[in-house]
Scaffold this motif. Structure first.
Motif, PDB file in Angstrom:
ATOM      1  N   ALA A  71       0.809  -1.209   0.000  1.00 41.44           N
ATOM      2  CA  ALA A  71       0.000   0.000   0.000  1.00 41.44           C
ATOM      3  C   ALA A  71       0.848   1.268   0.000  1.00 41.44           C
ATOM      4  CB  ALA A  71      -0.915  -0.008   1.222  1.00 41.44           C
ATOM      5  N   ASP A  72       2.143   1.158   0.327  1.00 42.69           N
ATOM      6  CA  ASP A  72       2.933   2.395   0.418  1.00 42.69           C
ATOM      7  C   ASP A  72       3.639   2.772  -0.882  1.00 42.69           C
ATOM      8  OD1 ASP A  72       4.644   0.311   0.457  1.00 42.69           O
ATOM      9  OD2 ASP A  72       5.897   1.047   2.100  1.00 42.69           O
ATOM     10  N   VAL A  73       3.430   1.992  -1.943  1.00 42.88           N
ATOM     11  CA  VAL A  73       3.997   2.380  -3.247  1.00 42.88           C
ATOM     12  C   VAL A  73       2.887   3.023  -4.065  1.00 42.88           C
ATOM     13  CG1 VAL A  73       4.988   1.519  -5.410  1.00 42.88           C
ATOM     14  CG2 VAL A  73       5.691   0.522  -3.237  1.00 42.88           C
ATOM     15  N   ARG A  74       3.138   4.241  -4.560  1.00 40.29           N
ATOM     16  CA  ARG A  74       2.119   4.913  -5.350  1.00 40.29           C
ATOM     17  C   ARG A  74       1.985   4.217  -6.703  1.00 40.29           C
ATOM     18  NH1 ARG A  74      -0.781   9.465  -5.045  1.00 40.29           N
ATOM     19  NH2 ARG A  74       0.174   9.996  -3.058  1.00 40.29           N
ATOM     20  N   LYS A  75       0.775   3.880  -7.091  1.00 38.87           N
ATOM     21  CA  LYS A  75       0.566   3.159  -8.351  1.00 38.87           C
ATOM     22  C   LYS A  75       0.056   4.148  -9.398  1.00 38.87           C
ATOM     23  CE  LYS A  75       0.418  -0.302  -5.227  1.00 38.87           C
ATOM     24  NZ  LYS A  75       0.065   0.455  -4.038  1.00 38.87           N
ATOM     25  N   SER A  76       0.715   4.168 -10.529  1.00 35.54           N
ATOM     26  CA  SER A  76       0.239   5.070 -11.573  1.00 35.54           C
ATOM     27  C   SER A  76       0.123   4.308 -12.883  1.00 35.54           C
ATOM     28  CB  SER A  76       1.199   6.251 -11.716  1.00 35.54           C
ATOM     29  OG  SER A  76       2.465   5.774 -12.074  1.00 35.54           O
ATOM     30  N   GLY A  77      -0.586   4.901 -13.839  1.00 33.77           N
ATOM     31  CA  GLY A  77      -0.707   4.304 -15.158  1.00 33.77           C
ATOM     32  C   GLY A  77      -1.894   3.356 -15.264  1.00 33.77           C
TER      33      GLY A  77
END
Ligand SMILES: Nc1ncnc2c1ncn2[C@@H]1O[C@H](COP(=O)(O)OP(=O)(O)OP(=O)(O)O)[C@@H](O)[C@H]1O
Ligand SMILES: [Mg+2]
Length: 512
Positions: A71-77
């Motif tokens: 949950a602490d990694v920002r997910k983009s794309g």
């Protein structure tokens, strides 16, 4: 029921694994997503729901909760769509047990259920391989770059329906096949096209040999742009590892065409002088690599240097120093490699004709000074070689004599580079090019004889050379000696090196 599929997100050029978990429960229709998802990822719900409907799975009577972990990694794309849809199919009981185990899924879905291409597939797969993933499913339109990764069983998919059939064991997804490497056709720009300009050609050879950044100063039409374009052709060919890295960066930038295989050519990037800071060093949404990273392992050419925005040039300092760009994001630091040769070109004054011997320059001394002060001092400090190109003589243009071609010069460059590499391998120095030799290393490998030391001291006094300029002369002299096959740095090497520091010698100031 709970099901999970493996996916990944890119931070810079680095792939971070993401586990997509989907829990399906009886209850009112709901499609929730948790786990630090940015806008495009949250929109995934709409696309996945519609794509699932296309394969006959309607989520109207159950609640789906999607968790993207960690949950602490920002997910983009938009690349999580395929993994979310696959895990949802698993959670809804539409797949055999273990159908998803150990496989990386990346791809964007359209509302119709087709799988759309993505940026950065190569970097994703290289990262996955490093983490031990042995099987992956990627968009078919990315097959060419995906097939470059050896050691991973990469399959391609065109639609969610096709994936469903394969996951149920009714068909096999096709293996990503490698397009034939494009023929290494002779570079279109060859050094033999350049007439005259002996000093410019020599400066180019020295810059290529020692990894020295270069500034060419000369009137319009002297051949500055022509020479700069020929620099990549003087560098040794890319190794496979370097080529993979270059291709991965261009893929993250979205610059690869569908049929693009491995980039074997050294990049040559020539951004326009209106380029922004972000355009030059990278950033923005994603973030995306800038020109310095697109030029990684190749050449960055800043034509009309005096016209560039000062802020953009200042932003170049850090990447030039470190060989890598660090872009700070809220959650993580994205990095892109940026080891490049910088080549700059400019006219001697605003009209361009100063010192060409015809007297047609119309610039006042103030105007000349104003033009020169546009150059950023700290950037000039990172340029080892300055050379003035005279106008091309008409006899050189008309004569039959062509200069040496790129292949002949490249052979000498490769030799000089091998000498530098061997010094590093023998641990005499820590850098593989003379341009990046540390001061301590320089003292060891550029020892001057008495005559050479006297010559350099005289130059320091006469030209008021700074300590930094002193080091640059020594590094250049080392490269010139390497090109000649000499272990010792001799006085004539020092003399030539001093000659390549036009701005220190004040030659332009004198012309003004
Ligand atoms: N040394 C040369 N040998 C052969 N042709 C040349 C040479 N220099 C210039 N030319 C011709 O002139 C054209 C312009 O050269 P180029 O664009 O390299 O000049 P430049 O120094 O970059 O000028 P500017 O300051 O206007 O950008 C080239 O396309 C080529 O046809
Ligand atoms: Mg030009």
């Amino acid at each position: 029921m709970l099901a999970a599929a493996l996916s990944a997100t890119l931070v810079g050029l680095e792939a971070h694994p993401v586990r997509v978990e989907v829990e399906a429960m009886r209850g009112p229709p709901l499609f929730e997503m948790v786990g630090l998802a940015e806008g495009a990822v949250r929109e995934s719900r709409v696309r996945v729901k519609s794509a699932l409907a296309q394969v006959g799975v309607h989520i109207t009577e159950c609640a789906l909760v999607v968790n993207l972990a960690p949950a602490d990694v920002r997910k983009s794309g938009s690349g999580f769509d395929l993994a979310i849809a696959a895990a949802a199919l698993g959670a809804l009981g539409a797949l055999p047990r273990d159908a998803l185990a150990g496989t990386l899924f990346i791809g964007e879905l359209s509302l119709e259920g087709t799988v759309q291409p993505l940026r950065g597939v190569l970097a994703q797969l290289l990262g996955a391989r490093a983490r031990g993933v042995r099987r992956a499913v990627v968009p078919r339109a990315n097959a060419a770059e995906a097939a470059l990764v050896e050691g991973v069983d990469v399959r391609t998919v065109g639609s969610l329906g096709e994936l469903l059939e394969a996951l149920r064991g009714r068909s096999e997804l096709p293996v990503a096949t490698r397009p034939r490497d494009p023929k290494p056709n002779a570079p279109a720009d060859d050094l033999s096209d350049v007439r005259g300009q002996a000093a410019g050609r020599r400066a180019l050879e020295i810059a290529a040999s020692g990894g020295h950044n270069l500034l060419m100063i000369g009137p319009p039409g002297a051949g500055k742009t022509m020479l700069a374009r020929r620099l990549p052709g003087l560098l040794p060919p890319l190794s496979t590892e370097e080529a993979l890295e270059v291709t991965a960066i261009h893929s993250v930038a979205g610059l690869l065409s569908a049929s693009h295989g491995l980039s074997r050519r050294r990049p040559f990037r020539a951004p326009h002088h209106t380029v922004s800071e972000v355009g030059l060093v990278g950033g923005g949404d994603g973030p995306r690599p800038g020109e310095v990273s697109l030029a990684h392992q190749g050449v960055l050419f800043l034509d009309e240097l005096a016209e560039f925005r000062r802020s953009a040039l200042e932003a170049l300092r850090q990447p030039l120093e470190d060989g890598v760009v660090a872009i700070s994001r809220a959650q993580a630091k994205a990095t892109f490699p940026a080891r490049l040769l910088l080549v700059c070109a400019m006219n001697p004054c605003a009209c361009g004709w100063l010192g060409d011997g015809t007297g047609r320059c119309a610039c006042s001394p103030e105007r000349v000074r104003a033009y020169r002060t546009k150059l950023s001092g700290p950037l000039l400090d990172r340029i080892d070689v300055h050379v003035v190109l005279p106008p091309v003589e008409v006899t050189a243009l008309q004569g039959p004599a062509r200069g040496e071609d790129s292949a002949a010069v490249r052979a000498r460059v490769e030799w000089a580079r091998a000498v530098q590499r061997h010094r590093a391998e023998r641990r005499e120095v820590s850098a593989t090019t003379n341009a990046s030799l540390a001061p301590r290393d320089l003292e060891r490998v550029a020892v001057l004889c008495a005559a050479g030391a006297r010559m350099l001291s005289a130059a320091v006094e006469r030209l008021a050379l700074s300590a930094r300029a002193y080091g640059k002369v020594l590094r250049l002299a080392r490269t010139i000696a390497d090109l000649e096959g000499s272990t010792a740095v001799r006085p004539h090497h020092v003399a030539e090196a001093i000659g390549l520091r036009v701005l220190d010698r004040g030659a332009l100031a004198a012309a003004a």
